[in-house]
Write an enzyme that holds these catalytic residues in place. Structure first.
Site, short mmCIF file in Angstrom:
data_model
loop_
_atom_site.label_atom_id
_atom_site.label_comp_id
_atom_site.label_asym_id
_atom_site.label_seq_id
_atom_site.Cartn_x
_atom_site.Cartn_y
_atom_site.Cartn_z
N TYR A 143 44.42 41.49 49.98
CA TYR A 143 44.31 40.18 49.34
C TYR A 143 43.43 39.26 50.17
O TYR A 143 42.55 38.57 49.63
CB TYR A 143 45.70 39.59 49.15
CG TYR A 143 45.74 38.37 48.25
CD1 TYR A 143 45.54 38.49 46.89
CD2 TYR A 143 45.98 37.10 48.77
CE1 TYR A 143 45.59 37.38 46.04
CE2 TYR A 143 46.02 35.99 47.95
CZ TYR A 143 45.82 36.13 46.59
OH TYR A 143 45.86 35.03 45.77
N LYS A 193 39.89 37.45 49.05
CA LYS A 193 39.74 36.00 48.98
C LYS A 193 38.74 35.47 50.01
O LYS A 193 38.05 34.47 49.75
CB LYS A 193 41.10 35.31 49.13
CG LYS A 193 42.07 35.60 47.98
CD LYS A 193 41.47 35.23 46.62
CE LYS A 193 42.45 35.47 45.48
NZ LYS A 193 41.90 35.11 44.15
#
Length: 252
Positions: free
Chosen positions: A157, A161
């Protein structure tokens, strides 16, 4: 006579907006905020029933579009068949939290494919239509505080991002000559149908609250002002940056 500056408008009347992953949670809240400010909002997601119910609940001319943003041919056809969107909220995303040693190739492809690859090509398609139409616009990408820090069980993740933050800055440079802005919103943990099961674990919830200095889990309403600000003339000189809505998480 003193000339008094006028506050830029937060209104979006006459603007067309697209929100991906808009059937619930953060996407639905963003769509509702844009519609309330006068934008003609299209809500996009994979599930017809959910997205149609969401558009109906918002009202005011909001419409639903079934779109799988992982299907790049479908993305191209979607934009080709519509007028340019002045506002894009690039919200569709996913997470597969686990220690880095447990992450599989399938996990990698799922997270990076939706959070980075799809986000890139949705933004590209939106920008191309704006450029062709000679219109200006605002691209808003739903990032995360995890695009500014690291976190346990968040290697994939975080990678996605942080990648979004980098491509956002490059988007801003490419698109500035065309009057198209690009920014991210970087929330902390927000209570949504997707995150609620995690907060059922008291230890996890406590660990999150220990990092959020304002002492509460974020709510979708906490992001509605941020998306409206970035969509409107109120942020006319902002591009290539990130609006961090994290309750102080990254202040340490």
């Amino acid at each position: 006579m003193i000339a008094i500056p006028r506050t830029p408008s937060f209104r979006l009347d006459g603007k067309r907006a697209l929100v991906t992953g808009a059937g619930r949670g953060i996407g639905l809240a963003c769509a509702a905020a844009l519609a309330e400010a006068g934008a003609q909002v299209t809500l996009a997601a994979r599930t017809a029933g959910e997205i149609e119910a969401a558009a109906s609940a918002i009202g005011g001319g909001a419409c639903a579009a079934v779109l799988d943003v992982m299907d790049l041919a479908a993305v191209e056809a979607f934009f080709a068949g519509r007028e340019a969107f002045h506002i894009l909220v690039n919200n569709a995303g996913t997470n597969r939290p686990k220690p880095m040693w447990d992450a599989s190739e399938d996990d990698f492809d799922a997270v990076m494919g939706l959070n980075v690859k799809s986000a890139f090509f949705v933004a590209q398609a939106c920008a191309k239509r704006l450029i062709a139409a000679g219109e200006v616009g605002s691209l808003i990408h739903m990032g995360s505080q995890m695009g500014h820090v690291g976190g346990p069980n968040r290697s994939l993740y975080c990678a996605s991002k942080w990648a979004m933050e980098g491509m956002n800055k490059a988007f801003a440079l490419d698109l500035a000559p065309h009057g198209i802005r690009s920014n991210t919103i970087a929330p902390t943990f927000i209570e949504t149908p997707l995150t609620q099961p995690f907060f059922a674990d008291p230890a996890f919830k406590t660990s999150v609250l220990d990092k959020i200095k304002l002492g509460r889990i974020g709510q979708v309403e906490d992001l509605m002002g941020a998306v409206l600000f970035l969509a409107s003339d109120a942020s006319a000189l902002m591009t290539g940056t990130s609006l961090i809505v994290d309750g102080g998480w990254t202040a340490d």
